[in-house]
Design a protein around this motif. Structure first.
Motif, short mmCIF file in Angstrom:
data_model
loop_
_atom_site.label_atom_id
_atom_site.label_comp_id
_atom_site.label_asym_id
_atom_site.label_seq_id
_atom_site.Cartn_x
_atom_site.Cartn_y
_atom_site.Cartn_z
N ASN A 1 -0.14 0.92 -10.69
CA ASN A 1 -1.53 0.56 -10.46
C ASN A 1 -1.62 -0.70 -9.63
O ASN A 1 -0.66 -1.46 -9.53
N MET A 2 -2.80 -0.87 -9.04
CA MET A 2 -2.94 -1.96 -8.09
C MET A 2 -4.17 -2.78 -8.43
O MET A 2 -5.20 -2.25 -8.83
N ASN B 1 -10.04 -7.70 -3.02
CA ASN B 1 -11.46 -7.99 -3.28
C ASN B 1 -11.87 -7.43 -4.65
O ASN B 1 -13.05 -7.28 -4.92
N ALA C 1 -12.37 -4.67 -5.89
CA ALA C 1 -12.86 -3.29 -5.86
C ALA C 1 -13.37 -2.82 -7.21
O ALA C 1 -13.08 -1.72 -7.65
N LEU C 2 -14.14 -3.68 -7.86
CA LEU C 2 -14.76 -3.27 -9.12
C LEU C 2 -15.90 -2.31 -8.79
O LEU C 2 -16.62 -2.53 -7.83
N PHE C 3 -16.06 -1.28 -9.62
CA PHE C 3 -17.13 -0.32 -9.36
C PHE C 3 -18.46 -0.96 -9.72
O PHE C 3 -18.72 -1.25 -10.89
N PRO C 4 -19.33 -1.17 -8.73
CA PRO C 4 -20.55 -1.94 -9.00
C PRO C 4 -21.52 -1.24 -9.94
O PRO C 4 -22.35 -1.88 -10.55
N HIS C 5 -21.42 0.09 -10.03
CA HIS C 5 -22.38 0.81 -10.85
C HIS C 5 -21.91 0.97 -12.30
O HIS C 5 -22.61 1.54 -13.11
N GLN D 1 -26.04 -2.64 -6.84
CA GLN D 1 -25.89 -3.85 -6.04
C GLN D 1 -25.73 -3.52 -4.56
O GLN D 1 -25.09 -2.57 -4.18
N LEU E 1 -23.09 5.61 -5.97
CA LEU E 1 -23.50 4.49 -5.13
C LEU E 1 -24.44 4.93 -4.01
O LEU E 1 -25.20 4.13 -3.49
N ASP F 1 -6.26 5.14 -7.30
CA ASP F 1 -5.18 4.41 -7.95
C ASP F 1 -5.26 4.58 -9.47
O ASP F 1 -4.25 4.59 -10.15
N LEU F 2 -6.49 4.75 -9.97
CA LEU F 2 -6.68 4.88 -11.42
C LEU F 2 -6.69 6.35 -11.85
O LEU F 2 -7.18 6.67 -12.93
N SER G 1 -12.19 0.34 -0.38
CA SER G 1 -11.21 0.07 -1.43
C SER G 1 -11.71 0.52 -2.79
O SER G 1 -10.92 0.68 -3.72
N LEU G 2 -13.04 0.77 -2.92
CA LEU G 2 -13.53 1.32 -4.19
C LEU G 2 -12.97 2.71 -4.41
O LEU G 2 -12.56 3.08 -5.51
N ARG H 1 -14.46 -11.65 -12.72
CA ARG H 1 -14.21 -10.40 -11.97
C ARG H 1 -12.72 -10.18 -11.79
O ARG H 1 -12.21 -9.07 -11.92
N ARG I 1 0.83 -1.21 0.00
CA ARG I 1 0.00 0.00 0.00
C ARG I 1 0.87 1.26 0.00
O ARG I 1 0.44 2.31 -0.47
N ALA J 1 -4.47 6.49 3.02
CA ALA J 1 -5.49 6.79 2.01
C ALA J 1 -6.68 7.47 2.66
O ALA J 1 -7.28 8.38 2.11
N PHE K 1 -1.24 4.52 -0.81
CA PHE K 1 -2.33 4.59 0.15
C PHE K 1 -1.84 4.78 1.58
O PHE K 1 -2.59 5.15 2.46
N PHE L 1 -6.77 -4.98 -6.50
CA PHE L 1 -7.15 -5.13 -5.09
C PHE L 1 -7.55 -6.56 -4.77
O PHE L 1 -8.02 -7.30 -5.63
N ASP M 1 -21.73 -7.53 -10.87
CA ASP M 1 -22.48 -8.58 -10.18
C ASP M 1 -23.04 -9.63 -11.13
O ASP M 1 -23.65 -10.59 -10.70
N ARG N 1 -8.35 -3.74 -15.73
CA ARG N 1 -8.50 -2.34 -15.33
C ARG N 1 -7.17 -1.78 -14.85
O ARG N 1 -6.80 -0.65 -15.17
N ALA N 2 -6.44 -2.59 -14.07
CA ALA N 2 -5.16 -2.11 -13.54
C ALA N 2 -4.09 -2.04 -14.63
O ALA N 2 -3.23 -1.18 -14.61
#
Lengths: 399, 272, 303
Positions: A115-116, A120, A122-126, B265, B187, B171-172, B164-165, A176, A84, C3, A89, A118, A169, A183-184
């Motif tokens: 770039n990282m 989990n 950390a995909l943007f759900p929207h 979601q 969101l 990060d991007l 982390s989002l 995913r 991090r 962060a 971060f 993550f 989702d 993305r990274a």
């Protein structure tokens, strides 16, 4: 596993070849000209405390361009904090982080050519898959057409064609993971950081994804730094591994050296299984050292290069301990160590079987033998056997 | 979690919930039905009729009050939503800052503070400032109360969002403001909308604070209803109440449609 | 710096506007309440003296300060009316909260034990009345409880009573109204804690030999106590200051403190006494308010 370890060094050479993909577009905001022999990333005595807890304790490390580097350690060892800090971060309390010779320790995350991926994802759900991948490119002010091209290129790279419009989702775990990777990668970072990239996948998928990651890294010629707690994963993928414990970087080595020549007893035990016998070193003779151990009598080991001080442990990996019904003929050149005992436990694991042999002293030795034939059940519990190994296969470690 | 053996329909479940929901809904259903009763007497069913609705639309004073209430509710809910969202962001993303305890205290206390106290204190402030009482004083008073509800609704949603989002956005290449606008805000939009509607209905509902802070000639609908109700049941009130319920039902339905359309979601439609 | 801290700085700017708003319209007004509680009634506009004249310079302010007194608070202590109102408010709030808990717990428990897919529906059904107007819901009960209302009609038809009973303007009516209005506030926090409770805890209890009844009393109930506390405070505090429900449904012989304040303010135009009543009410509620704040804080910010 031995096969993969042997592969790792030639791989490193291949990885260092010039990238087949055109030079970075986005990351060019921080142009990096590397002098020959200059590491891409240099971490200098970096330290970070959380309250009184030393998360990272003066770690120094060089990572060369094109390397696949793994930070390995148990949870809470500081590897994620170190990662991090590379992403921006966290900011180190002390030390410098040099990327291509420039200190980036205090550069904000969005201004780093790093770039990282993550843990989990950390995909943007929207956002759709396409918009997730395009996200970083839009921020970089790339032209619309170029973004389309790059996204298509990335979708092909991670084999997600046709999924552009899906939302996170609506994807499987493996998909995913690939979106997160694309993305990274889309910004063509100087360094890609991967935080436990495979932890959320099941075992079968994990193995194929490991191979894909290695293949991808080699094709792109990009520098990958991966954090993992899984030593097998680190061994398989990385060209070099840094082992961390309690905030310190204990050893940096190729997977093979890490396994066959661990720097400490802790690392020897953390990476793979090992038998340990504590004892006092005696006299050296003809390149061999006699160690008188409490549990296994006198063991002969090849004389180590460095001087020993005080008590030592003789360490031997289970697959290097062979079993036989009676003692093998003495071969002077090899100076066998022979230990007699009774088999107490047989764990059949498919490709191999691990036997536990209880010595007359009460100590236990593990031996792993490949099941090279289908029918024969080599040894049974209760059988008397001789466990033997050569002095070359033994390690001597400080207590 | 899969439905375990313990999560099932039992006699206890059904009885407890049936009685509970009957208690909650029966009075409202009865009120709606009686709003269509032609008879003036509650005991007598005089047949279906829209008589009381006509009466309302001929009642100038009631119409004025309703218009006043709608304006107050819309304006105060909008200001409250902006301020409440800002407060929620500060509380969930601001870490520690000076006066944070006081800030959160001021935001949570009005949720339970007896309305007579809030109403009286605001009135005394307006008198001391020599502010003319009317639309704006009621609007300010309602904003003060309802922004606290908005804060709680938005704050609980912000707390659920994986941090982390935002890190991924940075990060991007996003700076913190861009990360908030492009990732966090989309969101939390459904919960901001829920907060607005909660503020709107709370404002539309309030009698006590409005009574303190309003001035002559600018009574809100609840104030008018209240003064009529004190004199006893009037069928016209049934009709007005039915329309208010219908309005709120429309707002809630629209909201749940909106949030379903945005299909975010993990979003819960629950306001509290 | 981390962060979170990178984010924290701009986030703190967001606090400025709501902070100023709450200080001006929530905190400062209490200062005025306190000041006027120490003033005297006057037939004037505004109806109290002294009025601070900040333009009048230092002497004018000092003179005004000297006129402040504790007379209103002495009145509150000496007159039974106020003490009885406070006591009635506390009693009503206590009794109502107990009834709410008795009714709300089984409903919340029933909801939490529904099959997963039905739970959001049940949750919606509890929330919807909360969105419908509070005044309307009280009014709906007047329809039912009045002399020739539905309840009496039904009771007469069933021959359970021979003559219509008096429901309106009684304490029963008031309790019905309070319980009805505050029930969602009790159910929601209870449901929230019960629903997030790990079901495997009950399975573990059963595995270790507890009967369902024992498991309920020894596992479920202790674990739901935070919800019980939140629900109880969420109801108790506002009920103490309740005005509309007792005014519309209870009799006029005994008043709750909210009604007394209202009476002093609107009918008697005695703003200083009304303010003093408010100050004392606030002091009574400080302890439960602080408790409630801590619960809110833990629930919303301990993530």
């Amino acid at each position: 596993m031995a096969e993969e370890i042997q592969k790792s060094e030639p791989e490193l050479e291949r990885a260092a070849e010039p990238a087949k993909i055109e030079p970075p577009v986005v990351a060019a905001s921080l142009p990096i000209k590397l002098e020959p022999d200059m590491p891409l990333l240099r971490i200098e005595a970096v330290a970070k405390k959380f309250g009184n807890f030393r998360a990272v304790d003066h770690v120094s490390l060089d990572v060369r361009a094109g390397e696949f580097f793994a930070l390995l350690g148990p949870s809470g060892c500081g590897k994620t904090t170190l990662l991090r800090m590379l992403a921006g971060f966290e900011t180190p309390d002390e030390g410098r982080i040099l990327l291509g010779g420039k200190d980036i320790a205090h550069v904000l995350p969005h201004e780093r050519p790093v770039n990282m991926m993550f843990q989990n994802y950390a995909l943007f759900p929207h956002l759709s898959v396409r918009d997730n991948i395009a996200f970083g490119l839009k921020r970089a002010g790339m032209a619309r057409v170029d973004i389309e091209t790059r996204v298509a290129e990335m979708m092909a790279l991670v084999r997600l064609e046709g999924m552009e419009k899906r939302k996170p989702d609506q994807l499987s775990g493996g998909q995913r993971q690939r979106v997160a990777l694309a993305r990274a990668l889309a910004r063509r970072p100087q360094v890609l950081l991967l935080d436990e990239p495979l932890a959320a996948l099941d075992k079968k998928l994990r193995e194929s994804t490991q191979r894909e990651l290695m293949e991808l890294q080699r094709r792109l010629g990009m520098t990958f730094i991966v954090v993992t707690h899984d030593q097998e994963e680190a061994m398989t993928m990385a060209s070099r591994i840094g082992v961390m414990d309690a905030g310190r970087l204990d050893q940096v080595a190729t997977p093979r050296d890490l396994y066959e020549a661990p720097a400490s007893r802790w690392i020897a035990e953390f990476v793979g299984d090992i038998n340990l016998f504590e004892g006092q070193p005696g006299a050296a003779e003809g390149g061999r050292l006699a160690v008188s151990t409490r549990d296994a009598g006198t063991l002969y080991v090849t004389e180590p290069r460095k001087a020993l001080k005080g008590a030592v442990s003789v360490a031997i990996r289970p697959e290097k301990v062979k079993l036989s019904r009676r003692a093998p003929a003495v071969d002077e050149a090899n100076a066998f160590n022979r230990l007699e005992g009774t088999i107490t436990d047989v764990s059949y694991l498919g490709g191999q079987t691990t036997y536990k042999v209880k010595l007359d002293s009460g100590a236990t030795v593990s031996s792993t033998m490949a099941n090279t034939t289908r029918i024969v059940d080599a040894y049974l519990a209760g059988q008397r056997v001789v466990a033997w190994f050569t002095s070359d296969d033994c390690l001597v470690l400080d207590q | 979690m899969a439905s375990r053996r313990i999560n099932r329909i039992t006699r206890f479940n059904v009885t407890a919930l049936a009685l509970g929901f009957a208690f909650l809904y029966l009075p409202i259903v009865i009120l709606v039905i009686y709003s269509f009763n032609d008879s003036r007497l509650v005991t007598v069913w005089g047949g279906w009729s829209l008589r009381w609705y006509r009466e309302f639309f001929n009642d100038r004073a009631m119409l004025d009050a309703a218009w006043m209430s709608l304006r107050v509710a819309a304006v105060s809910a909008t200001i409250a939503t902006i301020l409440g969202t800002l407060a929620a962001v500060a509380l969930t993303r601001g870490e520690r800052f000076g006066g944070r305890m006081l800030f959160s205290g001021m935001l949570y206390a009005p949720l339970v503070m007896p309305e007579v106290i809030s109403g009286l204190s605001l009135l005394l402030l307006f008198v001391a400032l020599d502010a003319g009482r009317g639309f704006w004083t009621v609007t300010i008073a309602h904003t003060t109360l309802t922004m606290c509800f908005v804060t709680v609704v938005v704050q609980s949603r912000l707390g659920q969002i994986d941090r982390s989002l935002e890190e991924a956005a940075m990060d991007l290449g996003c700076n913190p403001a861009q990360a908030f606008l492009s990732v966090t805000l989309p969101l939390i939009i459904p919960s901001i909308a829920a907060g607005w509607m909660l503020a709107f209905t709370l404002s539309l509902d309030d009698v006590v604070i409005a009574s303190f802070t309003t001035g002559p000639g600018s009574a809100t609908l609840p104030i008018r209803i209240y003064s009529e109700v004190r004199l006893g049941v009037k069928p016209e009130i049934n009709a007005i109440c039915t329309m208010v319920i219908a309005l709120i039902a429309i707002v809630i339905t629209a909201a749940s449609f909106a949030s379903r359309l945005s299909r975010v979601q993990g979003e819960s439609a629950a306001p509290l | 710096m981390s962060a979170r801290r990178i984010f924290a700085r701009p986030a703190r700017f967001a606090a400025i506007a709501p902070y100023l708003w709450m200080v001006l319209f929530f905190l400062v007004p209490f200062g005025f309440v306190l000041k006027i509680a120490l003033s005297q009634t006057a037939i004037a506009q505004p109806p109290y003296v002294p009025v601070f004249d900040f333009m009048g310079g230092r002497e004018a302010i000092t003179a005004a300060l000297e006129q402040l007194s504790f007379d209103n608070f002495k009145l509150l202590v000496s007159d039974d009316l106020y003490i009885l109102s406070y006591l009635r408010s506390l009693t009503v709030a206590l009794v109502s909260t107990a009834i709410l808990l008795l009714i709300g717990y089984p409903i919340a428990y029933g909801m939490a034990r529904l099959p997963q897919r039905w739970q959001p529906v049940a949750m919606m059904l509890v929330i919807v009345p909360f969105w419908t107007s509070f005044l309307i819901r009280i009014y709906a009960w007047i329809n039912i409880l009045q002399h020739d209302g539905l309840l009496n009609t039904v009771l007469l038809k069933l021959h359970l009573v021979s003559a219509p009973l008096v429901w309106l303007s009684t304490d029963s009516a008031m309790y019905i109204g309070i319980v009805y209005s505050y029930l969602p506030f009790m159910i929601l926090p209870l449901y929230a804690t019960l629903a997030k409770m790990d079901v495997s805890l009950l399975e573990a209890a059963a595995d270790l030999g507890a009967s369902p009844r024992q498991a309920f009393w020894q596992v479920t109930v202790p674990l739901s106590l935070p919800g019980v506390g939140a629900g109880a405070l969420l109801c108790f505090i506002p009920i103490v200051g309740e005005f509309v429900i007792p005014d519309l449904l209870a009799g006029s012989d005994a008043m709750m403190i909210g009604q007394t304040l209202w009476l002093e303010f609107f009918t008697n135009k005695d703003w200083p006494v009304a303010s003093a009543v408010a100050v004392v009410l606030l002091v009574l509620l400080v302890a439960p308010l602080l408790l409630y704040e801590r619960l809110q804080h833990r629930q919303l910010e301990a993530r």
